[in-house]
Motif scaffolding. Structure first.
Motif, PDB file in Angstrom:
ATOM      1  N   THR A 166      -8.949   2.532  -8.288  1.00 47.92           N
ATOM      2  CA  THR A 166      -8.378   2.982  -9.596  1.00 47.92           C
ATOM      3  C   THR A 166      -8.741   1.669 -10.434  1.00 47.92           C
ATOM      4  O   THR A 166      -8.387   1.748 -11.481  1.00 47.92           O
ATOM      5  CB  THR A 166      -6.222   3.562  -9.067  1.00 47.92           C
ATOM      6  N   ARG A 167      -8.752   0.287  -9.867  1.00 46.02           N
ATOM      7  CA  ARG A 167      -8.238  -0.775 -10.633  1.00 46.02           C
ATOM      8  C   ARG A 167      -9.558  -0.834 -11.131  1.00 46.02           C
ATOM      9  O   ARG A 167      -9.767  -1.608 -12.544  1.00 46.02           O
ATOM     10  CB  ARG A 167      -7.940  -1.897 -10.029  1.00 46.02           C
ATOM     11  N   ARG A 168     -11.087  -0.426 -10.356  1.00 42.95           N
ATOM     12  CA  ARG A 168     -12.459  -0.644 -10.937  1.00 42.95           C
ATOM     13  C   ARG A 168     -11.905   0.245 -12.459  1.00 42.95           C
ATOM     14  O   ARG A 168     -12.546   0.242 -13.165  1.00 42.95           O
ATOM     15  CB  ARG A 168     -13.122  -0.311 -10.034  1.00 42.95           C
ATOM     16  N   ASP A 169     -11.773   1.719 -12.004  1.00 42.39           N
ATOM     17  CA  ASP A 169     -11.805   2.738 -12.936  1.00 42.39           C
ATOM     18  C   ASP A 169     -11.118   1.850 -14.179  1.00 42.39           C
ATOM     19  O   ASP A 169     -11.391   2.497 -15.643  1.00 42.39           O
ATOM     20  CB  ASP A 169     -10.975   4.215 -12.435  1.00 42.39           C
ATOM     21  N   HIS A 170      -9.683   1.434 -14.491  1.00 36.90           N
ATOM     22  CA  HIS A 170      -9.276   1.545 -15.598  1.00 36.90           C
ATOM     23  C   HIS A 170      -9.467  -0.037 -15.532  1.00 36.90           C
ATOM     24  O   HIS A 170      -9.136  -0.510 -17.130  1.00 36.90           O
ATOM     25  CB  HIS A 170      -7.232   1.394 -15.059  1.00 36.90           C
TER      26      HIS A 170
ATOM     27  N   ILE B  53       6.048   6.917   1.341  1.00 36.87           N
ATOM     28  CA  ILE B  53       5.918   7.014   0.362  1.00 36.87           C
ATOM     29  C   ILE B  53       4.935   6.538  -0.549  1.00 36.87           C
ATOM     30  O   ILE B  53       4.522   5.652  -0.115  1.00 36.87           O
ATOM     31  CB  ILE B  53       7.609   6.495  -0.201  1.00 36.87           C
ATOM     32  N   ASP B  54       4.435   7.781  -1.330  1.00 39.00           N
ATOM     33  CA  ASP B  54       3.210   6.363  -1.568  1.00 39.00           C
ATOM     34  C   ASP B  54       3.389   6.534  -3.513  1.00 39.00           C
ATOM     35  O   ASP B  54       4.126   6.568  -3.803  1.00 39.00           O
ATOM     36  CB  ASP B  54       1.939   8.066  -2.497  1.00 39.00           C
ATOM     37  N   ILE B  55       3.078   4.931  -3.574  1.00 35.16           N
ATOM     38  CA  ILE B  55       4.522   3.958  -4.189  1.00 35.16           C
ATOM     39  C   ILE B  55       3.558   3.658  -4.998  1.00 35.16           C
ATOM     40  O   ILE B  55       3.948   2.935  -6.544  1.00 35.16           O
ATOM     41  CB  ILE B  55       4.651   2.992  -4.089  1.00 35.16           C
ATOM     42  N   ARG B  56       2.356   3.984  -5.405  1.00 35.54           N
ATOM     43  CA  ARG B  56       1.635   3.667  -6.276  1.00 35.54           C
ATOM     44  C   ARG B  56       1.539   4.392  -7.722  1.00 35.54           C
ATOM     45  O   ARG B  56       2.187   5.766  -7.583  1.00 35.54           O
ATOM     46  CB  ARG B  56       0.045   4.239  -5.130  1.00 35.54           C
ATOM     47  N   LYS B  57       1.598   3.420  -8.876  1.00 31.26           N
ATOM     48  CA  LYS B  57       2.120   4.224 -10.509  1.00 31.26           C
ATOM     49  C   LYS B  57       0.463   4.105 -10.095  1.00 31.26           C
ATOM     50  O   LYS B  57      -0.416   3.141 -10.563  1.00 31.26           O
ATOM     51  CB  LYS B  57       2.699   3.069 -10.953  1.00 31.26           C
ATOM     52  N   GLU B  58       0.370   5.525 -11.658  1.00 30.21           N
ATOM     53  CA  GLU B  58      -0.855   5.055 -12.451  1.00 30.21           C
ATOM     54  C   GLU B  58      -1.244   3.958 -12.900  1.00 30.21           C
ATOM     55  O   GLU B  58      -0.174   3.160 -13.766  1.00 30.21           O
ATOM     56  CB  GLU B  58      -1.017   5.889 -13.948  1.00 30.21           C
ATOM     57  N   SER B  59      -1.910   2.723 -12.712  1.00 31.63           N
ATOM     58  CA  SER B  59      -2.643   2.026 -13.499  1.00 31.63           C
ATOM     59  C   SER B  59      -2.561   2.319 -14.770  1.00 31.63           C
ATOM     60  O   SER B  59      -3.185   3.193 -15.184  1.00 31.63           O
ATOM     61  CB  SER B  59      -3.912   1.147 -12.199  1.00 31.63           C
ATOM     62  N   GLU B  60      -2.953   1.170 -15.187  1.00 33.88           N
ATOM     63  CA  GLU B  60      -3.515   0.697 -16.737  1.00 33.88           C
ATOM     64  C   GLU B  60      -4.246   0.291 -17.353  1.00 33.88           C
ATOM     65  O   GLU B  60      -4.619  -0.118 -16.238  1.00 33.88           O
ATOM     66  CB  GLU B  60      -1.741   0.495 -17.664  1.00 33.88           C
ATOM     67  N   ASP B  61      -4.572   0.945 -18.347  1.00 35.76           N
ATOM     68  CA  ASP B  61      -5.867   0.124 -18.941  1.00 35.76           C
ATOM     69  C   ASP B  61      -6.336  -0.998 -19.076  1.00 35.76           C
ATOM     70  O   ASP B  61      -5.214  -2.284 -20.262  1.00 35.76           O
ATOM     71  CB  ASP B  61      -6.968   1.371 -20.075  1.00 35.76           C
ATOM     72  N   PHE B  62      -6.593  -1.694 -18.598  1.00 34.79           N
ATOM     73  CA  PHE B  62      -6.563  -3.888 -18.737  1.00 34.79           C
ATOM     74  C   PHE B  62      -8.183  -4.031 -19.433  1.00 34.79           C
ATOM     75  O   PHE B  62      -9.306  -3.615 -18.625  1.00 34.79           O
ATOM     76  CB  PHE B  62      -6.427  -4.003 -18.054  1.00 34.79           C
ATOM     77  N   VAL B  63      -8.546  -4.940 -19.743  1.00 31.03           N
ATOM     78  CA  VAL B  63      -9.595  -6.045 -19.941  1.00 31.03           C
ATOM     79  C   VAL B  63      -9.555  -7.825 -19.888  1.00 31.03           C
ATOM     80  O   VAL B  63      -8.787  -8.291 -19.537  1.00 31.03           O
ATOM     81  CB  VAL B  63      -9.700  -5.634 -21.720  1.00 31.03           C
TER      82      VAL B  63
ATOM     83  N   LEU C  47       1.352  -1.319  -0.216  1.00 31.36           N
ATOM     84  CA  LEU C  47      -0.135   0.257  -0.408  1.00 31.36           C
ATOM     85  C   LEU C  47       0.535   1.318  -0.319  1.00 31.36           C
ATOM     86  O   LEU C  47       0.925   2.210  -0.262  1.00 31.36           O
ATOM     87  CB  LEU C  47      -1.285  -0.033   1.387  1.00 31.36           C
ATOM     88  N   VAL C  48       2.082   1.557   0.753  1.00 34.75           N
ATOM     89  CA  VAL C  48       2.722   2.886   1.199  1.00 34.75           C
ATOM     90  C   VAL C  48       3.693   2.092   1.736  1.00 34.75           C
ATOM     91  O   VAL C  48       3.575   0.978   2.999  1.00 34.75           O
ATOM     92  CB  VAL C  48       2.104   3.620   1.786  1.00 34.75           C
TER      93      VAL C  48
END
Ligand code: SF4
Ligand code: SF4
Length: 339
Positions: A118-122, A78-88, A65-66
């Protein structure tokens, strides 16, 4: 309805994977199915369902998480999150698709879980209508139509072709993105397949299981039932039922000292475990009976009481086939049924 010939499915997957990461159910060497990232040569599994559900895509079993970096008395977060990429995710069955609605009611209510969101959105969920339901399936009991799955876009097979239907704007955008590979198709054979599947669903051994005895109204009656002792007697507390369940959402958060700082992880947990929700004063549920009761009361009573009648089970049947002592939610429902 737009369709593609089944023998062009790999061509379609390649086109999708060019733009987004694509996950499909594939057969493992032991014959069971699991979701994997599509790569050239990956064949979609014909299995009814994957051993592990699709919930990992939005609520992974383990996630960092962090991180915290410590220098003297200073702590840097440190927020280690990277922008999620779109996936199917392609080929999700109706039961697993409904599980996302249930998980949304947990993770997307205030305070919103931004990791999950974030994951739901992507993610785009492309479902596949069932044609060969098994005797452990009982999704219909919870109002799920296995022949008309939810998700962003739904697919239907008539044996030779895969047809596509959008359920959401995201699903329509997905279909638009592959429309150059699709063509209008005659659904006469598909209608026959659908009718046959519906008739199988009606005759399944668990099709007539009733939820009438459950929900919030009988909370005390069920909580105080003398049936829990016998039902939970042989439970090993192994947690298998919770780990294969698409709707179970318990987790634990743990910090690991790396020597230079702290890494904070979220990992799935199980209400069947003796140290679950253990606090400074100890564990609030000391016996396996209490822990077992909690799991089923949550799915059949507490969750619907707090979520407009939505039960915390989608009838996927995974716990029916995986519990080492053959205990499951169906046995609990039958035992607690008020005649
Ligand atoms: S309780 Fe069992 S049947 Fe219900 S969703 Fe979970 S694993 Fe599937
Ligand atoms: S899988 Fe069966 S034995 Fe294991 S915790 Fe669940 S009910 Fe108990």
């Amino acid at each position: 309805m737009l369709k593609i010939a089944k023998n062009r499915l790999n061509e379609l997957f390649a086109a999708i994977a060019e733009k987004q990461t694509l996950y499909i159910p594939v057969d493992r060497e032991d014959g069971a199915a699991e979701y994997r990232k599509w790569e050239n040569g990956c064949e979609m599994s014909g299995a009814l369902n994957t051993v592990r559900s699709a919930k990992d895509f939005f609520f992974p079993q383990t996630e960092n998480l962090v991180d915290f970096k410590m220098e003297g008395k200073n702590i840097e977060v440190i927020d280690i999150r990277k922008e999620s990429e779109d996936f199917v995710i392609f080929g999700v069955k109706a039961c697993d698709a409904r599980s996302f609605t249930i998980l949304d009611k947990v993770f997307l209510v205030d305070p919103v879980d931004s990791y999950y969101k974030t994951r739901r959105d992507h993610g785009t969920v492309v479902t596949m209508a069932c044609t060969r339901p098994s005797e452990t399936c009982f999704c219909g009991v919870f109002g799920i139509d296995a022949t008309a799955p939810e998700g962003d876009a739904a697919c239907f097979s008539d044996g030779e072709n895969i047809f596509f239907k959008a359920n959401t704007e995201k699903g329509q955008a997905f279909i638009d993105s592959i429309s150059s590979m699709l063509e209008e198709g005659d659904t006469a054979k598909l209608d026959e397949v659908q009718a046959k599947t519906k008739s199988i669903l009606e005759k399944l051994p668990l099709a007539n299981l009733s939820t009438d005895s459950f929900g919030g109204a009988r909370l005390k009656e069920h909580f105080n039932s003398d049936k829990w002792g016998e039902l939970s007697e042989a439970c090993l507390g192994c947690g298998t039922c919770t780990f294969v369940c698409p709707t179970c959402q318990c987790y634990d958060i743990k910090d690991f000292n790396t020597g230079h700082g702290i890494k904070r992880f979220r990992c799935w947990d199980s209400c069947m475990y003796s140290d679950f929700t253990k606090m400074a004063h100890g564990n609030p549920r000391l016996t396996q009976l209490e822990r077992f009761r909690q799991r089923f009361m949550h799915k059949l009573v507490y969750f619907p009481a707090n979520n407009e009648g939505e039960f915390g089970c989608v009838g996927c049947g995974r716990c029916l086939s995986k519990c080492p002592i053959s205990m499951n939610i169906v046995k609990v429902m039958k035992a607690l049924e008020v005649k």
